[in-house]
Design a protein around this motif. Structure first.
Motif, PDB file in Angstrom:
ATOM      1  N   ASN A 182      -4.628  -2.715  -7.787  1.00 54.80           N
ATOM      2  CA  ASN A 182      -3.745  -1.726  -7.174  1.00 54.80           C
ATOM      3  C   ASN A 182      -2.908  -2.431  -6.110  1.00 54.80           C
ATOM      4  O   ASN A 182      -3.105  -3.607  -5.814  1.00 54.80           O
ATOM      5  N   SER A 183      -1.976  -1.653  -5.516  1.00 57.02           N
ATOM      6  CA  SER A 183      -1.045  -2.244  -4.549  1.00 57.02           C
ATOM      7  C   SER A 183      -1.786  -2.903  -3.399  1.00 57.02           C
ATOM      8  O   SER A 183      -1.400  -3.959  -2.913  1.00 57.02           O
ATOM      9  N   LEU A 184      -2.876  -2.257  -2.970  1.00 58.52           N
ATOM     10  CA  LEU A 184      -3.599  -2.803  -1.824  1.00 58.52           C
ATOM     11  C   LEU A 184      -4.269  -4.128  -2.180  1.00 58.52           C
ATOM     12  O   LEU A 184      -4.167  -5.100  -1.434  1.00 58.52           O
TER      13      LEU A 184
ATOM     14  N   MET B  95      -1.770  -6.898  -2.399  1.00 57.66           N
ATOM     15  CA  MET B  95      -1.372  -7.351  -1.067  1.00 57.66           C
ATOM     16  C   MET B  95      -2.492  -8.163  -0.420  1.00 57.66           C
ATOM     17  O   MET B  95      -2.245  -9.185   0.224  1.00 57.66           O
TER      18      MET B  95
ATOM     19  N   LEU C  31       6.440 -14.764  -5.504  1.00 58.46           N
ATOM     20  CA  LEU C  31       5.779 -13.497  -5.807  1.00 58.46           C
ATOM     21  C   LEU C  31       5.932 -13.137  -7.277  1.00 58.46           C
ATOM     22  O   LEU C  31       6.263 -12.003  -7.624  1.00 58.46           O
TER      23      LEU C  31
ATOM     24  N   LEU D  60       4.411 -12.589 -10.963  1.00 61.49           N
ATOM     25  CA  LEU D  60       3.113 -12.226 -11.518  1.00 61.49           C
ATOM     26  C   LEU D  60       2.441 -13.427 -12.196  1.00 61.49           C
ATOM     27  O   LEU D  60       1.230 -13.598 -12.123  1.00 61.49           O
TER      28      LEU D  60
ATOM     29  N   LEU E 226       3.842   1.959   2.010  1.00 58.02           N
ATOM     30  CA  LEU E 226       4.139   2.042   0.578  1.00 58.02           C
ATOM     31  C   LEU E 226       5.412   2.848   0.406  1.00 58.02           C
ATOM     32  O   LEU E 226       5.408   3.939  -0.147  1.00 58.02           O
TER      33      LEU E 226
ATOM     34  N   MET F 165      -3.545   4.216  -0.799  1.00 57.71           N
ATOM     35  CA  MET F 165      -3.106   2.845  -1.015  1.00 57.71           C
ATOM     36  C   MET F 165      -4.014   2.066  -1.964  1.00 57.71           C
ATOM     37  O   MET F 165      -3.564   1.245  -2.736  1.00 57.71           O
TER      38      MET F 165
ATOM     39  N   GLY G 131      -4.461   2.897  -6.672  1.00 58.86           N
ATOM     40  CA  GLY G 131      -3.727   2.466  -7.856  1.00 58.86           C
ATOM     41  C   GLY G 131      -2.832   3.528  -8.476  1.00 58.86           C
ATOM     42  O   GLY G 131      -2.437   3.402  -9.630  1.00 58.86           O
TER      43      GLY G 131
ATOM     44  N   ARG H 183       6.087  -4.747   3.061  1.00 57.83           N
ATOM     45  CA  ARG H 183       5.937  -5.876   2.149  1.00 57.83           C
ATOM     46  C   ARG H 183       5.021  -5.520   0.979  1.00 57.83           C
ATOM     47  O   ARG H 183       5.181  -6.012  -0.137  1.00 57.83           O
ATOM     48  N   LEU H 184       4.066  -4.647   1.265  1.00 57.15           N
ATOM     49  CA  LEU H 184       3.146  -4.195   0.236  1.00 57.15           C
ATOM     50  C   LEU H 184       3.892  -3.648  -0.989  1.00 57.15           C
ATOM     51  O   LEU H 184       3.517  -3.879  -2.132  1.00 57.15           O
TER      52      LEU H 184
ATOM     53  N   LYS I   7       6.970  -4.392  -1.856  1.00 55.59           N
ATOM     54  CA  LYS I   7       7.662  -5.505  -2.520  1.00 55.59           C
ATOM     55  C   LYS I   7       6.694  -6.207  -3.474  1.00 55.59           C
ATOM     56  O   LYS I   7       7.019  -6.480  -4.628  1.00 55.59           O
ATOM     57  N   VAL I   8       5.493  -6.483  -2.983  1.00 59.84           N
ATOM     58  CA  VAL I   8       4.481  -7.123  -3.818  1.00 59.84           C
ATOM     59  C   VAL I   8       4.182  -6.252  -5.041  1.00 59.84           C
ATOM     60  O   VAL I   8       4.097  -6.742  -6.177  1.00 59.84           O
ATOM     61  N   ALA I   9       4.062  -4.945  -4.816  1.00 62.05           N
ATOM     62  CA  ALA I   9       3.745  -4.032  -5.920  1.00 62.05           C
ATOM     63  C   ALA I   9       4.844  -4.066  -6.987  1.00 62.05           C
ATOM     64  O   ALA I   9       4.560  -4.149  -8.187  1.00 62.05           O
TER      65      ALA I   9
ATOM     66  N   ARG J 103       7.093  -6.495  -7.525  1.00 62.91           N
ATOM     67  CA  ARG J 103       7.166  -7.810  -8.161  1.00 62.91           C
ATOM     68  C   ARG J 103       6.013  -7.993  -9.154  1.00 62.91           C
ATOM     69  O   ARG J 103       6.209  -8.482 -10.262  1.00 62.91           O
ATOM     70  N   PHE J 104       4.828  -7.546  -8.777  1.00 58.77           N
ATOM     71  CA  PHE J 104       3.679  -7.690  -9.659  1.00 58.77           C
ATOM     72  C   PHE J 104       3.734  -6.725 -10.834  1.00 58.77           C
ATOM     73  O   PHE J 104       3.075  -6.937 -11.844  1.00 58.77           O
TER      74      PHE J 104
ATOM     75  N   ARG K 160      12.134  -8.042 -11.150  1.00 59.16           N
ATOM     76  CA  ARG K 160      12.742  -9.252 -10.610  1.00 59.16           C
ATOM     77  C   ARG K 160      14.003  -8.878  -9.865  1.00 59.16           C
ATOM     78  O   ARG K 160      14.726  -7.978 -10.257  1.00 59.16           O
ATOM     79  N   GLU K 161      14.276  -9.658  -8.819  1.00 60.24           N
ATOM     80  CA  GLU K 161      15.473  -9.396  -8.028  1.00 60.24           C
ATOM     81  C   GLU K 161      16.715  -9.714  -8.854  1.00 60.24           C
ATOM     82  O   GLU K 161      16.810 -10.792  -9.422  1.00 60.24           O
TER      83      GLU K 161
ATOM     84  N   ARG L  10       7.137  -5.931 -20.948  1.00 57.43           N
ATOM     85  CA  ARG L  10       5.704  -5.635 -20.758  1.00 57.43           C
ATOM     86  C   ARG L  10       5.570  -4.535 -19.721  1.00 57.43           C
ATOM     87  O   ARG L  10       5.645  -4.786 -18.532  1.00 57.43           O
TER      88      ARG L  10
END
Lengths: 89, 370
Positions: free
Chosen positions: A40-42, A45, A64, A66, B216, B278, B281, B312-313, B315-317, B319-320, B324-325, B346
């Motif tokens: 999950n997001s947490l 991070m 960053l 995947l 978030l 948070m 999921g 930032r959380l 942004k990570v979410a 990107r993962f 893509r930018e 995907r």
């Protein structure tokens, strides 16, 4: 520490970190942890923060990806690469 | 109340700003001193104030110098115990107790009011925590009319806020004592997630979410009730509201997504999820749903992101999740804004541990502008 050792060392530490979140027995170095559907997001991070703190590197936007975090082995490669870049600069 | 006890800051507080009222017990909530063996009785009017503020969604707590076990036993006997969250009963400074309550509930000290009969305790709190609204029992009769204790809106959430917080306490306790990996804990929660098209009655809560959600939150842009109402009815926008419940109870409405439905591509203008979910999921459920719908209809999919220094959380979410930018974005022309694109090759799967009810959205038959 050379690159190969750095990678093995990082893999061990990441594996230990992830064992708090996954059933560790069946987590292999090449398992896609995101495909398991439990990131999950947490946790994502926490994983990024753990890698930054534990290995004293800074994960930039372009890192960053995947593919850099998908498996324990790929995180190990990323850490070794970043460490090398730090040492060379 | 004497003026020197009221710090300047508290004189300019906004209507409805108080979210929790912290009570002293002896000679405030009840008449008499419990430890001196008095047969204490609830002060006249107190029960009504407790019930009325509870209906308004204002929480109650306790900061009392007392023996915790006997005080809680007395509160249970009086039938008042269920009202109080995170009671701080012991012998430390009341300012420390109030700080602990604010942290546990996750609110600022300017959202706390404190009522105590002892001038010493009021002064201690006013001096250590100048943002706290300090009250004395003589003010009880007019308490319900005070603007600070009168929220602008009463939503469905107001009336059940206390239950939501109590459920959260039970949930946290279960999480702390759960033996095993996180994935099994998540499965044990039996979560039910509902995503639906925003209705008029959702808008007050939606507005509140845009203001209160920091981490978030993909852009940090806030929207007024009127703007949200316009977007909700706009044929080329889709406003979705997410809610979540589990075996401990409801979390209420916890998320919001705003999608601009273009001819060739969809653009996720805003995605936010309350920090209370948070680690559940559910943000990725919304993303998976939208991405798969876009893919099915042959649309491209982009999302706005703006760095607010606290998100930032998110942004990570993104990107993962495979974004893509693509270029510096134009979210209010700000330099921190970027546009991200997902290639839809995907699409991340929906986690198996959440039971999801997803909306039947008439994406294609959205009525044209008359």
């Amino acid at each position: 520490m050379d690159g190969a050792k750095e990678k093995i060392n990082a893999q061990e530490k990441v594996k230990h970190f992830l064992s708090r979140f996954f059933r560790n027995d069946d987590l292999k170095d090449d398992d896609d942890i995101f495909a398991l559907g439990f990131v999950n997001s947490l946790l994502a991070m926490q994983l990024v923060s753990f890698v930054e703190k534990e290995f004293a590197i800074s994960i930039e936007d372009e890192d960053l990806d995947l593919d850099n975090f998908r498996t324990i082995a790929s995180i190990g490669r990323l850490v070794a690469k970043k460490k090398h870049a730090v040492a060379a600069s | 109340m004497s003026d020197e006890l009221i710090p300047a800051a508290s004189k300019t507080r906004k209507p409805g700003s108080v979210k929790v009222l912290v009570w002293d017990l002896d000679d405030t909530l009840w008449d008499g001193t419990l430890l001196e063996g008095d047969a204490v009785a609830v002060r006249p009017g107190v029960t009504e104030v407790l019930a009325a503020l509870d209906r308004r969604g204002i929480l109650h707590s306790i900061a009392s110098k007392n023996d915790a076990a006997s005080a809680l036993e007395k509160l249970t006997e009086l039938g008042l115990e269920p009202y109080f969250l995170y009671p701080q009963i012991g012998w430390s400074a009341k300012s420390a107790g109030i700080k602990a309550i604010a942290e546990a509930i996750n609110i600022g000290l300017d959202a706390v009011a404190f009522i105590d009969d002892q001038p010493f305790e009021r002064a201690e709190v006013a001096s250590a925590l100048p943002d706290v609204l300090v009250l004395e029992p003589a003010e009880l009769p007019g308490l319900l009319d005070r603007p600070e204790l009168s929220p602008r809106f009463l939503t469905d959430e107001s009336a059940i806020r206390r239950q939501m917080y109590r459920a959260d306490i039970d949930r946290k306790q279960a999480e702390e004592t759960f033996e095993g990996p996180t994935e099994e804990f998540l499965a044990s929660l039996e979560m039910r997630f509902v995503l639906s098209v925003a209705q008029e009655e959702d808008l007050q809560r939606a507005e509140e979410l845009t203001v209160r959600t920091n981490q978030l939150n993909s852009t940090g842009l806030t929207f007024s009730y009127e703007e949200l109402d316009r977007l909700r009815q706009s044929p080329d926008h889709l406003l979705l509201v997410a809610s979540l419940e589990d075996r401990f109870g409801t979390y209420g409405k916890i998320g919001l997504a705003l999608v601009e439905l273009g001819e060739a591509r969809w653009r996720l203008r805003l995605l936010l999820m309350s920090c209370r979910v948070m680690s559940r999921g559910v943000g990725s459920v919304v993303l998976s749903f939208l991405l798969s719908q876009a893919k099915e209809r042959g649309k491209r999919f982009v999302a706005d992101f703006r760095d607010t220094g606290r998100n930032r959380l998110m942004k990570v979410a993104y990107r993962f999740a495979g974004f893509r930018e693509v270029k510096a974005g134009d979210v209010n022309d700000s330099a921190e804004a970027v546009l991200l694109e997902h290639d839809l090759v995907r699409v991340p799967p929906i986690p198996a541990y959440v039971d999801c009810r997803l909306p039947e959205v008439p994406f294609d038959t959205h009525p044209p502008i008359p």
